[in-house]
Design an enzyme around this catalytic site. Sequence first.
Site, PDB file in Angstrom:
ATOM      1  N   ASP A  44       0.862  -1.183   0.000  1.00  0.00           N
ATOM      2  CA  ASP A  44       0.000   0.000   0.000  1.00  0.00           C
ATOM      3  C   ASP A  44       0.897   1.231   0.000  1.00  0.00           C
ATOM      4  O   ASP A  44       2.112   1.130   0.150  1.00  0.00           O
ATOM      5  CB  ASP A  44      -0.952   0.012   1.212  1.00  0.00           C
ATOM      6  CG  ASP A  44      -2.255   0.753   0.913  1.00  0.00           C
ATOM      7  OD1 ASP A  44      -2.199   1.958   0.610  1.00  0.00           O
ATOM      8  OD2 ASP A  44      -3.323   0.132   0.989  1.00  0.00           O
ATOM      9  N   TYR A 158     -14.331   7.975 -12.883  1.00  0.00           N
ATOM     10  CA  TYR A 158     -14.245   6.712 -12.148  1.00  0.00           C
ATOM     11  C   TYR A 158     -14.821   5.566 -12.988  1.00  0.00           C
ATOM     12  O   TYR A 158     -14.196   4.512 -13.132  1.00  0.00           O
ATOM     13  CB  TYR A 158     -15.001   6.839 -10.818  1.00  0.00           C
ATOM     14  CG  TYR A 158     -14.928   5.596  -9.952  1.00  0.00           C
ATOM     15  CD1 TYR A 158     -13.783   5.299  -9.233  1.00  0.00           C
ATOM     16  CD2 TYR A 158     -16.006   4.720  -9.863  1.00  0.00           C
ATOM     17  CE1 TYR A 158     -13.705   4.159  -8.440  1.00  0.00           C
ATOM     18  CE2 TYR A 158     -15.944   3.584  -9.081  1.00  0.00           C
ATOM     19  CZ  TYR A 158     -14.789   3.306  -8.363  1.00  0.00           C
ATOM     20  OH  TYR A 158     -14.718   2.167  -7.587  1.00  0.00           O
ATOM     21  N   LYS A 162     -12.810   2.282 -14.524  1.00  0.00           N
ATOM     22  CA  LYS A 162     -13.143   0.908 -14.126  1.00  0.00           C
ATOM     23  C   LYS A 162     -13.588   0.069 -15.323  1.00  0.00           C
ATOM     24  O   LYS A 162     -13.379  -1.142 -15.349  1.00  0.00           O
ATOM     25  CB  LYS A 162     -14.210   0.931 -13.033  1.00  0.00           C
ATOM     26  CG  LYS A 162     -13.682   1.479 -11.705  1.00  0.00           C
ATOM     27  CD  LYS A 162     -12.557   0.607 -11.180  1.00  0.00           C
ATOM     28  CE  LYS A 162     -12.075   1.035  -9.806  1.00  0.00           C
ATOM     29  NZ  LYS A 162     -11.093   0.102  -9.234  1.00  0.00           N
ATOM     30  N   THR A 195     -16.549   0.317   2.991  1.00  0.00           N
ATOM     31  CA  THR A 195     -15.120   0.559   3.227  1.00  0.00           C
ATOM     32  C   THR A 195     -14.873   2.064   3.334  1.00  0.00           C
ATOM     33  O   THR A 195     -15.718   2.872   2.929  1.00  0.00           O
ATOM     34  CB  THR A 195     -14.245   0.020   2.066  1.00  0.00           C
ATOM     35  OG1 THR A 195     -14.408   0.915   0.943  1.00  0.00           O
ATOM     36  CG2 THR A 195     -14.612  -1.396   1.671  1.00  0.00           C
TER      37      THR A 195
END
Length: 263
Positions: A44, A158, A162, A195
């Site tokens: 990360d 976005y 994707k 999340t």
Amino acid sequence: MPYLTGMNRTLDGRVALVTGAASGIGAATAELLSQQGATTYRADLAVSGSADRASWQTAPDTELQLDVREETDWDRATATVLEREGRLDILVHCAGIAAASPLADTSLAEWRRVMATNLDGAFLATRHGIRAMGAAGGAIVLVGSVSGIQPSAGAAAYSTSKAGVGMLARAAAKECRELGLPVRVNAVSPGGVKTPLWEAMPFFRDLVEKHGSSRAAFEAMEAHGGDRFAEPEQVARAILFLVSDAADHVTGVELPVDDGYTV
Ligand code: NAI
């Protein structure tokens, strides 16, 4: 993990690298692959600052600092894994960012910011995964989104990034197949997942303030929109399937994990 209790560990002896592993889907996936016996490297941006890091303390050697936009970071991360383990069997690319702005108000800089992490990152993950796995082969899973299948209004950058991730998985799978390279490449495309990704969006921060917690904000969104949000572990289990031998004849698919949202 009730679904897997009592099962044999399916990934004993395997070596895995998970990006975006400090949070959310990446953290849940790294944990699950590790439980299933894989030596799991967790990569990360800033591993040591992570909120979910408590579960990493047992194996700090397998934490890697990796900015998925930077080719030199990929060179270093894959070289580290290959030097230590001599192989890479599994690469799960979860790192990504959310972004929402009306198309006419989206600057070129913002467009490029989203593409750099979500699409360049997926390209570099695939390229370096294939190179590190080589003739020995392996399995790559890229995390896309249902927004790449059905566009989200107000999130063109976005959604486009994707959609590119889904095509990249298919293109890479086809190329590996035609080259006779035993690397499987698939995408998992979740619907809404509970999340911290959502905290990047002002409307979600407003909901958290109004309802008192992230969990309550997700519940409010479920009540308003009718779509159920997933727990990160539900996405991790689909990823586990695709990287395991149970899916050894599966490549080039984009698997929605969305409670039927895209049907
Ligand atoms: P998250 O925000 O909890 O975790 C994303 C992780 O990626 C963070 O730890 C972050 O530090 C890392 N990251 C961001 N930029 C990076 C970079 N340049 N280099 C390395 N790491 C970087 O988000 P979540 O939800 O776990 O997202 C994982 C993936 O799932 C993302 O690709 C996201 O687009 C996708 N997704 C998430 C959905 C959701 O509702 N949460 C729905 C559909 C797809």
